[in-house]
Design a protein around this motif. Structure first.
Motif, PDB file in Angstrom:
ATOM      1  N   ARG A  84       0.812  -1.219   0.000  1.00 41.00           N
ATOM      2  CA  ARG A  84       0.000   0.000   0.000  1.00 41.00           C
ATOM      3  C   ARG A  84       0.846   1.270   0.000  1.00 41.00           C
ATOM      4  NH1 ARG A  84      -5.611  -0.785   2.458  1.00 41.00           N
ATOM      5  NH2 ARG A  84      -5.935  -2.992   2.186  1.00 41.00           N
ATOM      6  N   SER A  85       2.145   1.105   0.160  1.00 31.73           N
ATOM      7  CA  SER A  85       3.024   2.261   0.194  1.00 31.73           C
ATOM      8  C   SER A  85       3.147   2.857  -1.208  1.00 31.73           C
ATOM      9  CB  SER A  85       4.409   1.882   0.716  1.00 31.73           C
ATOM     10  OG  SER A  85       5.340   2.905   0.431  1.00 31.73           O
ATOM     11  N   VAL A  86       2.672   4.079  -1.359  1.00 28.34           N
ATOM     12  CA  VAL A  86       2.744   4.755  -2.652  1.00 28.34           C
ATOM     13  C   VAL A  86       4.199   4.922  -3.074  1.00 28.34           C
ATOM     14  CG1 VAL A  86       2.214   6.900  -3.867  1.00 28.34           C
ATOM     15  CG2 VAL A  86       0.534   5.901  -2.299  1.00 28.34           C
ATOM     16  N   GLU A  87       5.072   5.197  -2.133  1.00 30.19           N
ATOM     17  CA  GLU A  87       6.485   5.391  -2.447  1.00 30.19           C
ATOM     18  C   GLU A  87       7.101   4.105  -3.004  1.00 30.19           C
ATOM     19  OE1 GLU A  87       5.193   6.196   0.641  1.00 30.19           O
ATOM     20  OE2 GLU A  87       5.047   8.348   0.272  1.00 30.19           O
ATOM     21  N   ASP A 119       5.604   3.393  -6.442  1.00 31.49           N
ATOM     22  CA  ASP A 119       6.146   4.326  -7.424  1.00 31.49           C
ATOM     23  C   ASP A 119       7.579   3.940  -7.803  1.00 31.49           C
ATOM     24  OD1 ASP A 119       5.930   6.839  -8.997  1.00 31.49           O
ATOM     25  OD2 ASP A 119       7.579   7.451  -7.670  1.00 31.49           O
TER      26      ASP A 119
END
Length: 181
Positions: free
Chosen positions: A151-154, A157
């Protein structure tokens, strides 16, 4: 005017099913797309017409041209794992959860339990076809450490950027494979 296909696994047979947008219509095709991404244990079975389905990777992780219900030209695969990656055995708890949750769907259960072995055989087949110049594969240049449920957008990405860099690096060889030079 383009044909758009979704692949799912029929929970009654444990086999892949393919849905084409124009055959289902846009509203029902969205259900097929939802089914194609409904992960076992995490997602629910999705009804597509008369079928009840889960993620297409259950029955066929990476379809090749002979598996498809349509003709295609040169094969280009975009894979999510590095060359040489093979799945290990499923943990006991996962197998137990599969048996408990899908006991009413024996063919689906069989496909789920055989998943890693089937995937590994397909990767061996892909490696051989790639070495023979019969397909082109774009894949990460190293291990992927992002989980399916990340779930970590970083982190997502960063993985996207790695994938894009791998595709850009493969572009000259891909053009040569496709005869576009």
């Amino acid at each position: 005017p383009q044909k758009l296909w979704a692949q799912a696994t029929d929970c009654r047979t444990g086999k892949p099913v393919f849905y084409e947008k124009s055959q289902l219509g846009p509203a029902h095709f969205l259900e097929a797309v939802r089914a194609s991404a409904s992960l076992p244990l995490m997602g629910r079975m999705v009804r597509v017409g008369r079928d009840v389905c889960l993620d297409g990777g259950v029955s066929q992780g990476v379809p090749l041209p002979a598996d498809l219900p349509f003709a295609c030209g040169k094969t280009v695969l975009v894979l999510t794992r590095e060359k040489g990656f093979r799945k290990g055995g499923q943990p006991y708890l996962v197998r137990r959860l599969y048996r408990r949750r899908y006991s009413g769907h024996p063919e689906l259960l069989e496909a789920l339990l055989a998943g890693p072995e089937v995937y590994n055989r397909r990767m061996d087949e892909i490696d051989a076809l790639e070495a023979a110049g019969q397909l082109f594969a774009i894949r990460p240049d190293g291990p992927v450490t992002v989980a399916r449920t990340e779930r970590s957008v970083e982190k997502l990405d960063a993985l996207y950027r790695r994938g894009r860099a791998a595709a850009e690096a493969a572009l000259p060889a891909l053009k040569a494979f496709l005869g576009l030079e």
